[in-house]
Design a protein around this motif. Structure first.
Motif, PDB file in Angstrom:
ATOM      1  N   GLU A 193     -18.454 -21.103   9.921  1.00 17.39           N
ATOM      2  CA  GLU A 193     -19.127 -21.609   8.715  1.00 17.39           C
ATOM      3  C   GLU A 193     -18.120 -21.687   7.554  1.00 17.39           C
ATOM      4  N   LYS A 194     -17.360 -20.596   7.387  1.00 14.25           N
ATOM      5  CA  LYS A 194     -16.379 -20.568   6.282  1.00 14.25           C
ATOM      6  C   LYS A 194     -15.356 -21.695   6.442  1.00 14.25           C
ATOM      7  N   TRP A 195     -15.016 -22.001   7.710  1.00 16.57           N
ATOM      8  CA  TRP A 195     -13.980 -23.000   7.961  1.00 16.57           C
ATOM      9  C   TRP A 195     -14.563 -24.387   8.255  1.00 16.57           C
ATOM     10  N   ALA A 196     -15.780 -24.614   7.886  1.00 20.57           N
ATOM     11  CA  ALA A 196     -16.407 -25.908   8.210  1.00 20.57           C
ATOM     12  C   ALA A 196     -15.611 -27.080   7.623  1.00 20.57           C
ATOM     13  N   GLY A 197     -14.953 -26.850   6.489  1.00 20.54           N
ATOM     14  CA  GLY A 197     -14.160 -27.923   5.870  1.00 20.54           C
ATOM     15  C   GLY A 197     -12.689 -27.859   6.257  1.00 20.54           C
ATOM     16  N   GLY A 198     -12.363 -27.006   7.226  1.00 17.68           N
ATOM     17  CA  GLY A 198     -10.965 -26.808   7.639  1.00 17.68           C
ATOM     18  C   GLY A 198     -10.604 -25.338   7.465  1.00 17.68           C
ATOM     19  N   PRO A 199      -9.612 -24.860   8.228  1.00 20.33           N
ATOM     20  CA  PRO A 199      -9.279 -23.433   8.163  1.00 20.33           C
ATOM     21  C   PRO A 199      -8.693 -23.047   6.810  1.00 20.33           C
ATOM     22  N   ARG A 200      -9.065 -21.868   6.338  1.00 17.75           N
ATOM     23  CA  ARG A 200      -8.556 -21.351   5.062  1.00 17.75           C
ATOM     24  C   ARG A 200      -8.059 -19.934   5.312  1.00 17.75           C
ATOM     25  N   THR A 201      -6.755 -19.745   5.097  1.00 18.74           N
ATOM     26  CA  THR A 201      -6.189 -18.418   5.333  1.00 18.74           C
ATOM     27  C   THR A 201      -5.185 -18.084   4.240  1.00 18.74           C
ATOM     28  N   TYR A 202      -4.801 -16.813   4.232  1.00 14.88           N
ATOM     29  CA  TYR A 202      -3.661 -16.418   3.417  1.00 14.88           C
ATOM     30  C   TYR A 202      -2.526 -16.144   4.400  1.00 14.88           C
ATOM     31  N   LEU A 203      -1.493 -16.956   4.361  1.00 11.79           N
ATOM     32  CA  LEU A 203      -0.309 -16.838   5.217  1.00 11.79           C
ATOM     33  C   LEU A 203      -0.616 -17.059   6.698  1.00 11.79           C
ATOM     34  N   GLY A 204      -1.817 -17.505   7.017  1.00 14.47           N
ATOM     35  CA  GLY A 204      -2.181 -17.648   8.429  1.00 14.47           C
ATOM     36  C   GLY A 204      -2.388 -16.307   9.107  1.00 14.47           C
ATOM     37  N   LEU A 205      -2.371 -15.245   8.311  1.00 12.91           N
ATOM     38  CA  LEU A 205      -2.491 -13.890   8.862  1.00 12.91           C
ATOM     39  C   LEU A 205      -3.898 -13.331   8.704  1.00 12.91           C
ATOM     40  N   MET A 206      -4.532 -13.654   7.559  1.00 14.93           N
ATOM     41  CA  MET A 206      -5.875 -13.127   7.281  1.00 14.93           C
ATOM     42  C   MET A 206      -6.685 -14.193   6.560  1.00 14.93           C
ATOM     43  N   THR A 207      -7.991 -14.012   6.556  1.00 12.54           N
ATOM     44  CA  THR A 207      -8.845 -14.912   5.790  1.00 12.54           C
ATOM     45  C   THR A 207      -9.793 -14.058   4.936  1.00 12.54           C
ATOM     46  N   ALA A 208      -9.964 -14.436   3.668  1.00 12.52           N
ATOM     47  CA  ALA A 208     -10.730 -13.614   2.723  1.00 12.52           C
ATOM     48  C   ALA A 208     -12.156 -13.414   3.223  1.00 12.52           C
ATOM     49  N   GLY A 209     -12.665 -12.199   3.051  1.00 15.54           N
ATOM     50  CA  GLY A 209     -14.025 -11.896   3.488  1.00 15.54           C
ATOM     51  C   GLY A 209     -14.071 -11.307   4.894  1.00 15.54           C
ATOM     52  N   PHE A 210     -12.911 -11.169   5.516  1.00 21.86           N
ATOM     53  CA  PHE A 210     -12.841 -10.618   6.883  1.00 21.86           C
ATOM     54  C   PHE A 210     -11.799  -9.480   6.896  1.00 21.86           C
ATOM     55  N   PRO A 211     -12.159  -8.334   6.291  1.00 24.88           N
ATOM     56  CA  PRO A 211     -11.177  -7.252   6.159  1.00 24.88           C
ATOM     57  C   PRO A 211     -10.705  -6.760   7.530  1.00 24.88           C
ATOM     58  N   ASN A 212      -9.438  -6.418   7.614  1.00 23.24           N
ATOM     59  CA  ASN A 212      -8.858  -5.859   8.852  1.00 23.24           C
ATOM     60  C   ASN A 212      -8.973  -6.779  10.056  1.00 23.24           C
ATOM     61  N   MET A 213      -9.223  -8.075   9.819  1.00 22.50           N
ATOM     62  CA  MET A 213      -9.153  -9.014  10.934  1.00 22.50           C
ATOM     63  C   MET A 213      -7.887  -9.867  10.752  1.00 22.50           C
ATOM     64  N   PHE A 214      -7.044  -9.804  11.741  1.00 24.27           N
ATOM     65  CA  PHE A 214      -5.738 -10.466  11.646  1.00 24.27           C
ATOM     66  C   PHE A 214      -5.636 -11.570  12.690  1.00 24.27           C
ATOM     67  N   MET A 215      -4.828 -12.565  12.360  1.00 25.67           N
ATOM     68  CA  MET A 215      -4.570 -13.638  13.318  1.00 25.67           C
ATOM     69  C   MET A 215      -3.074 -13.672  13.611  1.00 25.67           C
ATOM     70  N   ILE A 216      -2.727 -13.769  14.879  1.00 20.96           N
ATOM     71  CA  ILE A 216      -1.322 -13.954  15.241  1.00 20.96           C
ATOM     72  C   ILE A 216      -1.095 -15.455  15.355  1.00 20.96           C
ATOM     73  N   THR A 217      -0.214 -15.954  14.536  1.00 25.66           N
ATOM     74  CA  THR A 217       0.091 -17.393  14.424  1.00 25.66           C
ATOM     75  C   THR A 217      -1.160 -18.217  14.082  1.00 25.66           C
ATOM     76  N   GLY A 218      -1.911 -17.733  13.135  1.00 30.33           N
ATOM     77  CA  GLY A 218      -3.117 -18.441  12.708  1.00 30.33           C
ATOM     78  C   GLY A 218      -2.793 -19.709  11.930  1.00 30.33           C
ATOM     79  N   PRO A 219      -3.816 -20.562  11.716  1.00 31.76           N
ATOM     80  CA  PRO A 219      -3.607 -21.767  10.911  1.00 31.76           C
ATOM     81  C   PRO A 219      -3.140 -21.358   9.507  1.00 31.76           C
ATOM     82  N   GLY A 220      -2.168 -22.117   8.984  1.00 37.92           N
ATOM     83  CA  GLY A 220      -1.593 -21.718   7.692  1.00 37.92           C
ATOM     84  C   GLY A 220      -0.283 -20.975   7.878  1.00 37.92           C
ATOM     85  N   SER A 221       0.114 -20.754   9.155  1.00 34.20           N
ATOM     86  CA  SER A 221       1.448 -20.200   9.432  1.00 34.20           C
ATOM     87  C   SER A 221       2.221 -21.243  10.235  1.00 34.20           C
ATOM     88  N   PRO A 222       3.550 -21.105  10.369  1.00 35.01           N
ATOM     89  CA  PRO A 222       4.343 -22.175  11.020  1.00 35.01           C
ATOM     90  C   PRO A 222       3.972 -22.409  12.482  1.00 35.01           C
TER      91      PRO A 222
END
Ligand code: FAD
Ligand code: N01
Length: 531
Positions: free
Chosen positions: A400-429
């Motif tokens: 739902e949060k990403w319905a308009g496209g992925p939104r992350t900080y550094l491709g590592l985390m997304t606001a509103g999801f504490p302690n959930m991390f992404m390895i090579t998430g969207p927004g990273s190289p």
């Protein structure tokens, strides 16, 4: 139903999840990896189609964290094949004894954050219910296979395959009439091999792709020795390159040299083979006129390789800049269309209307086949994440949060999801790089971050909304300085009907990105809320 509690759940046992597990063990953080396959390897476990191989040289497409590992492992070819990379992944798992903490054949179906306890609850298709402080998504950028939405897809009477879900025992196409739908990297690798076996191969092409010969060869002993004699220094340089790959980048503009010099540079890179072709000049991804010179060079090569001028023209990509759809690397792809048992169908000209019980019907008629290979790619970067019911603060769904496209900080985390991390998430190289370099950088950054939290008695980290907004804006601004948004690529979500057109990876460069991440950590994890 099995219930358990642990410090960290890692989803996925590809190169990302495997290294994450290793690092968490080193920090004394208890962790379990959940993996839907029955073994490690991720991409290299699933993509067993004929011809599957890496297009980053094998001396570079490997872990760098262990000097022993990189010295002892021997790659047999310049570009490693899928079976060899899978053997390498298994070797790493054996050496580090990883499998005892991996639950295979276990698909994660949901992950929910509980604000009161500050814990994640992860559920699986086997009825597991695991509570953890950290939830780490190592689910892969290219792991959610995408079947095309073509009418009658399931009505076909013969065998169907997706390159990203290839049968483990292989497929024998001898004497068979085969259709391949798609002409991306997977198809370009598979087509020459299938064409050597099949009675007849029909390739359905929607968009032609630029492809550079790989010039793959057995590993050169001197080249291997050069790498191994100073692996650390070579790796250190690669980590700071734009793509995380060590190769010669020409600093000149394609437009400042004479036509003869330009041609010579392209010829040299074409002869050497591989993606380093795009390093021929500094402005190939930023200046359309410069790009056109490289694109026309490759089109002319195609015209030279393919005997039938009409077929050559259909195979010659036009209308988008070279490199803005993932550049392909091949072994005799274009030459394959000279074989009498290979037919190319231009589905731009004659669109696919339906898959029928007997084959594929286009506006030009029905092609009867015994087998269909869908080389139609992936719901890239977001698909593996949004397929899981991930819920953060207030029950907000990630999809739902990403319905308009992925939104992350550094491709590592997304606001509103504490302690959930992404390895090579969207927004990273991520997919714009040697992915093992990017995986190691993310896993190392995250490991240091968790060590930092624990040393201070903190339990939670969360990206702030404003840092995320700034990062998304920066990512878009950097992408807009390039030609990438001009192509209807999977980087833009264009291959999935209805997916928002947003440039998903971070194109600022692996080295630049690494420095930004390090600076942010050094400033006390600026843009993150720690508690
Ligand atoms: P993956 O290898 O995709 O692993 C993710 C794992 O997560 C998978 O095993 C998957 O089963 C599991 N998973 C996902 N969702 C769930 C769930 N809900 N529950 C349980 N398990 C789940 N990169 C390069 O740098 N160079 C190359 O030459 C190159 N070639 C490639 C060739 C192909 C055919 C493809 C498809 C990709 C290629 N890539 C290449 C990209 C490749 O994906 C990465 O290099 C790397 O292997 C990714 O590792 P990963 O661990 O991040 O993801
Ligand atoms: O997938 P793709 P892929 N009707 O999305 C076509 C990595 N990789 O699996 O371009 C007709 O690139 C689609 O057409 P179009 C690498 O990062 C690396 O090949 O959308 N056609 C396209 O031609 C790569 O980029 C290697 O118009 C349809 C093809 O299917 C990524 O994985 C090897 C269609 C899909 O191409 C994905 O590559 C393999 C439809 N309805 C993969 N739907 C290396 O060599 C889709 N297509 C390292």
């Amino acid at each position: 139903m099995s219930e358990s509690k642990i410090d960290a759940v890692i989803v996925g046992a590809g190169f990302g999840g495997m290294y994450m597990l290793h690092r968490l063990r080193g920090l004394g953080i208890s962790a379990v990896v959940l993996e839907q396959a029955d073994d490690v390897g991720g991409t290299w476990y699933w993509n067993r189609y004929p011809g599957a191989r890496c297009d980053v040289e094998s001396m570079q497409y490997s872990y760098s964290f262990s000097p022993e590992l990189q010295q002892s492992w021997h790659w047999s070819e310049r570009f490693a094949s899928q079976p060899e990379i899978l053997r390498y992944a298994a070797h790493v798992a054996d050496t580090l004894d990883l499998r005892r903490d991996i639950r295979f054949e276990t698909q994660v179906t949901s992950a929910r954050y509980d604000e009161a306890s500050g814990l994640w609850t992860v559920e699986t298709d086997r009825g597991d219910r695991i509570t953890a402080l950290y939830c780490i998504m190592a689910t892969g950028c290219l792991s959610s296979a995408k079947l095309p939405e073509i009418a009658g897809r399931d009505s076909f009477g013969g065998a169907t395959y997706h390159t990203g879900h290839w049968p483990h025992d292989g497929v024998d196409f001898s004497g068979k009439r085969v259709a391949v739908i798609g002409t991306g990297s997977s198809a370009i690798q598979a087509i020459p091999v299938i064409a050597r076996q099949a009675a007849h191969l029909t390739v359905f092409q929607r968009t032609p792709n630029f492809s550079i010969p790989s010039r793959n060869a057995p590993m050169d002993d001197d080249y291997e020795s050069w790498w191994k004699s100073d692996y650390e220094a070579h790796r250190a340089k690669a980590r700071m390159m734009r793509t995380g790959i060590l190769y010669g980048l020409n600093e000149k503009s394609a437009l400042e040299v004479t036509p003869e010099e330009r041609e010579a540079e392209y010829e040299a890179r074409w002869a050497k083979g591989g993606t380093a072709f795009m390093g021929a000049f500094s402005d190939l991804i930023t200046n359309r006129a410069a790009n056109d010179t490289a694109a026309e060079f490759v089109r002319n090569k195609i015209r030279g390789l393919v005997k039938d001028p009409k077929v050559a023209e259909i195979l010659a990509p036009k209308g988008y800049p070279i490199g803005t759809k993932r550049i392909c690397v091949d072994t005799e792809y274009f030459e394959t269309f000279n074989q009498p048992n290979v037919t190319l169908v231009d589905v731009r000209e004659a669109p696919i209307e339906a898959i029928t019980p007997r084959g594929v019907r286009t506006a030009a008629g029905e092609v009867e086949v015994d087998a269909i290979v869908f080389a139609t790619g992936f719901d890239a970067m977001t698909g593996a994440l949004t397929r899981i019911d991930i819920r953060g603060r207030g029950g907000l769904g990630l999809a739902e949060k990403w319905a308009g496209g992925p939104r992350t900080y550094l491709g590592l985390m997304t606001a509103g999801f504490p302690n959930m991390f992404m390895i090579t998430g969207p927004g990273s190289p991520s997919v714009l790089s040697n992915m093992i370099v990017s995986i190691e950088q993310h896993v190392d950054w995250l490991s240091d971050c968790l060590a930092h939290l624990r040393a201070r008695g903190l339990t939670t980290i969360e990206a702030t909304q404003s840092a995320e907004e700034d990062w998304v804006a920066h990512g878009n601004e950097v992408a807009d300085r390039t030609l990438y948004p001009q192509a209807a690529s999977w980087y833009m979500g264009a291959n999935v009907p209805g997916k928002p057109r947003v440039f998903m990876p971070y194109i600022g460069g692996v080295g630049v990105y690494r420095e930004k991440c390090a600076e942010i950590a050094a400033r006390g994890y600026e843009g993150f809320r720690l508690s």
